[in-house]
Design an enzyme around this catalytic site. Structure first.
Site, PDB file in Angstrom:
ATOM      1  N   SER A  88       0.830  -1.210   0.000  1.00  6.34           N
ATOM      2  CA  SER A  88       0.000   0.000   0.000  1.00  6.34           C
ATOM      3  C   SER A  88       0.865   1.262   0.000  1.00  6.34           C
ATOM      4  CB  SER A  88      -0.876  -0.027   1.275  1.00  6.34           C
ATOM      5  OG  SER A  88      -1.695   1.106   1.367  1.00  6.34           O
ATOM      6  N   SER A  91       8.611   9.896  10.555  1.00  4.42           N
ATOM      7  CA  SER A  91       7.487  10.837  10.372  1.00  4.42           C
ATOM      8  C   SER A  91       7.845  12.169  11.006  1.00  4.42           C
ATOM      9  CB  SER A  91       6.223  10.283  11.038  1.00  4.42           C
ATOM     10  OG  SER A  91       5.213  11.267  11.044  1.00  4.42           O
ATOM     11  N   TYR A  94       2.188   7.228  18.785  1.00  4.57           N
ATOM     12  CA  TYR A  94       2.739   7.166  17.424  1.00  4.57           C
ATOM     13  C   TYR A  94       3.942   8.100  17.302  1.00  4.57           C
ATOM     14  CZ  TYR A  94       2.957   7.734  12.325  1.00  4.57           C
ATOM     15  OH  TYR A  94       3.381   7.797  11.017  1.00  4.57           O
ATOM     16  N   LYS A 114       7.877   6.923  16.581  1.00  2.00           N
ATOM     17  CA  LYS A 114       8.585   7.430  15.396  1.00  2.00           C
ATOM     18  C   LYS A 114       9.849   8.179  15.835  1.00  2.00           C
ATOM     19  CE  LYS A 114       6.177   5.993  11.809  1.00  2.00           C
ATOM     20  NZ  LYS A 114       6.751   5.140  10.768  1.00  2.00           N
ATOM     21  N   THR A 166      -2.278   8.671   1.359  1.00  3.30           N
ATOM     22  CA  THR A 166      -2.353   7.204   1.352  1.00  3.30           C
ATOM     23  C   THR A 166      -3.555   6.774   2.206  1.00  3.30           C
ATOM     24  OG1 THR A 166      -1.073   6.842   3.362  1.00  3.30           O
ATOM     25  CG2 THR A 166       0.196   7.062   1.310  1.00  3.30           C
TER      26      THR A 166
HETATM   27  N1  LIG Z   1       0.610   8.789   5.114  1.00  2.00           N
HETATM   28  C1  LIG Z   1       1.212   9.707   5.846  1.00  2.00           C
HETATM   29  O1  LIG Z   1       0.774  10.878   5.939  1.00  2.00           O
HETATM   30  C2  LIG Z   1       2.506   9.371   6.576  1.00  2.00           C
HETATM   31  C3  LIG Z   1       3.229  10.432   7.130  1.00  2.00           C
HETATM   32  C4  LIG Z   1       4.414  10.174   7.805  1.00  2.00           C
HETATM   33  C5  LIG Z   1       4.876   8.876   7.905  1.00  2.00           C
HETATM   34  N2  LIG Z   1       4.152   7.850   7.374  1.00  2.00           N
HETATM   35  C6  LIG Z   1       4.684   6.491   7.522  1.00  2.00           C
HETATM   36  O2  LIG Z   1       4.832   5.917   6.240  1.00  2.00           O
HETATM   37  C7  LIG Z   1       4.789   4.496   6.340  1.00  2.00           C
HETATM   38  C8  LIG Z   1       3.867   3.938   5.268  1.00  2.00           C
HETATM   39  O3  LIG Z   1       2.555   4.404   5.502  1.00  2.00           O
HETATM   40  P1  LIG Z   1       1.511   4.721   4.328  1.00  2.00           P
HETATM   41  O4  LIG Z   1       1.198   6.155   4.413  1.00  2.00           O
HETATM   42  O5  LIG Z   1       1.975   4.157   3.057  1.00  2.00           O
HETATM   43  O6  LIG Z   1       0.240   3.937   4.916  1.00  2.00           O
HETATM   44  P2  LIG Z   1      -0.640   2.731   4.358  1.00  2.00           P
HETATM   45  O7  LIG Z   1      -1.070   3.006   2.956  1.00  2.00           O
HETATM   46  O8  LIG Z   1      -1.672   2.495   5.395  1.00  2.00           O
HETATM   47  O9  LIG Z   1       0.384   1.499   4.317  1.00  2.00           O
HETATM   48  C9  LIG Z   1       0.842   0.886   5.506  1.00  2.00           C
HETATM   49  C10 LIG Z   1       1.594  -0.376   5.149  1.00  2.00           C
HETATM   50  O10 LIG Z   1       2.082  -0.968   6.350  1.00  2.00           O
HETATM   51  C11 LIG Z   1       1.715  -2.341   6.380  1.00  2.00           C
HETATM   52  N3  LIG Z   1       1.393  -2.785   7.725  1.00  2.00           N
HETATM   53  C12 LIG Z   1       0.629  -2.139   8.637  1.00  2.00           C
HETATM   54  N4  LIG Z   1       0.503  -2.896   9.741  1.00  2.00           N
HETATM   55  C13 LIG Z   1       1.185  -4.054   9.497  1.00  2.00           C
HETATM   56  C14 LIG Z   1       1.402  -5.241  10.245  1.00  2.00           C
HETATM   57  N5  LIG Z   1       0.884  -5.408  11.472  1.00  2.00           N
HETATM   58  N6  LIG Z   1       2.145  -6.219   9.696  1.00  2.00           N
HETATM   59  C15 LIG Z   1       2.657  -6.084   8.450  1.00  2.00           C
HETATM   60  N7  LIG Z   1       2.485  -4.980   7.693  1.00  2.00           N
HETATM   61  C16 LIG Z   1       1.747  -3.986   8.215  1.00  2.00           C
HETATM   62  C17 LIG Z   1       0.476  -2.452   5.522  1.00  2.00           C
HETATM   63  O11 LIG Z   1       0.427  -3.762   4.978  1.00  2.00           O
HETATM   64  P3  LIG Z   1      -0.948  -4.641   4.893  1.00  2.00           P
HETATM   65  O12 LIG Z   1      -2.047  -3.716   4.520  1.00  2.00           O
HETATM   66  O13 LIG Z   1      -0.626  -5.633   3.818  1.00  2.00           O
HETATM   67  O14 LIG Z   1      -1.100  -5.215   6.234  1.00  2.00           O
HETATM   68  C18 LIG Z   1       0.720  -1.408   4.445  1.00  2.00           C
HETATM   69  O15 LIG Z   1       1.424  -1.956   3.363  1.00  2.00           O
HETATM   70  C19 LIG Z   1       4.346   4.194   7.776  1.00  2.00           C
HETATM   71  O16 LIG Z   1       5.471   3.855   8.553  1.00  2.00           O
HETATM   72  C20 LIG Z   1       3.777   5.532   8.255  1.00  2.00           C
HETATM   73  O17 LIG Z   1       3.898   5.663   9.659  1.00  2.00           O
HETATM   74  C21 LIG Z   1       2.974   8.070   6.701  1.00  2.00           C
END
Ligand SMILES: NC(=O)c1ccc[n+]([C@@H]2O[C@H](COP(=O)([O-])OP(=O)(O)OC[C@H]3O[C@@H](n4cnc5c(N)ncnc54)[C@H](OP(=O)(O)O)[C@@H]3O)[C@@H](O)[C@H]2O)c1
Length: 253
Positions: free
Chosen positions: A15, A136, A149, A153, A184
């Site tokens: 994702s 983050s 969270y 981080k 996302t």
């Molecule tokens: N979106 C934002 O605004 C933002 C900002 C700062 C940092 N981040 C960081 O960016 C990273 C990616 O997030 P994203 O925005 O791409 O979110 P996302 O679309 O929700 O993707 C999260 C990913 O993490 C995997 N995941 C979650 N829980 C898991 C578990 N228990 N075991 C295995 N895999 C798990 C999910 O895999 P499955 O669905 O296959 O379980 C998914 O592929 C994260 O570390 C998040 O904290 C995001």
């Protein structure tokens, strides 16, 4: 370091940022190990990239040594580890259950630390290796409603920097990518949508490009967008002013 011909592991590849990063690494010529839980999405991405799918729940931290063996078994080596998988939780701290706290800590902190520990001996045998952590801005500024969270981080950030110092002089280089708000499923999954008018969410492809920059140029940190460095600098130099501004303009997402 050039990704062409390397073996790259991406967690959270099913994702958002992880999927975009896997595609960018594929375009750069890496062979991929795609990790997540959503087998359908991972299979679709494997179809596009020729990657190997490894599934597992990162909240099950006791299973991480076996997961590392499974990953290593796919190509027999690993050059790049992108610790990207993560999960949010938003709301008043007092409403978190012990299970919520445990999951946020385990998936965002314990799992990447343990996966790095398990793969480090293999990474150290490679002529050039990289570990990139997706942290983050929440871990660098503190966010109301996301205290656990933000804390994990921040912990991941300091772990990465400490490891970077510790491994200096070796072939393994460590970097962090620090995103702000990214478009996302993260917000839907954490149970509270992103509703602020600014900052505007950036595309996951921007974070993927930053991960590639961290790998290619051995960058210790990359902020996306770059201006996010500013509140972090103000917090460090003028913490009183930072708190006043954060209370007025930010401090939650
Ligand atoms: N979106 C934002 O605004 C933002 C900002 C700062 C940092 N981040 C960081 O960016 C990273 C990616 O997030 P994203 O925005 O791409 O979110 P996302 O679309 O929700 O993707 C999260 C990913 O993490 C995997 N995941 C979650 N829980 C898991 C578990 N228990 N075991 C295995 N895999 C798990 C999910 O895999 P499955 O669905 O296959 O379980 C998914 O592929 C994260 O570390 C998040 O904290 C995001």
């Amino acid at each position: 370091m050039r990704p062409r011909g390397t073996v790259a592991v991406v967690t959270g590849a099913s994702s958002g940022i992880g999927a975009a990063t896997a595609l960018a690494l594929h375009e750069a010529g890496a062979r991929l190990v795609l990790h997540g839980r959503d087998t359908e999405r991972l299979a679709a991405l494997a179809g596009r990239t020729g990657g190997q799918v490894v599934t597992g729940d990162l909240a099950d931290t006791a299973a991480i040594p076996a997961l590392a063996q499974d990953i290593l078994g796919r190509f027999g080596e690993v050059d790049i580890l992108v610790n990207n998988a993560g999960v949010g939780w938003a709301g008043p701290f007092g409403e978190m259950t012990a299970a919520d706290v445990r999951r946020v800590i385990d998936v965002n902190l314990t799992a990447p630390v343990e996966l790095t520990r398990a793969l480090l001996p293999a990474l150290r045998t490679r002529p050039a290796a990289r570990v990139v952590f997706v942290t983050s801005i929440a871990g660098r500024t503190a966010v109301a409603g996301e205290s656990v969270y933000s804390a994990v981080k921040a912990g991941l950030d300091v772990f990465a920097d400490s490891l970077r110092f510790e491994l200096s002089g070796t072939t393994v280089k460590i970097g962090v990518v620090v995103p702000g708000v990214v478009d996302t499923e993260f917000f839907a999954r954490r149970g509270r949508p992103y509703e602020r008018s600014s900052p505007k969410p950036v595309g996951a492809d921007r974070i993927a490009a930053a991960v590639l920059r961290a790998i290619r140029d051995d960058r210790a940190e990359v902020y996306v967008p770059a201006w996010l460095r500013l509140p972090v600098v103000i917090r460090g130099v003028l913490p009183g002013m930072y708190r006043t501004l954060a209370a007025r303009f930010g401090g939650s997402s």
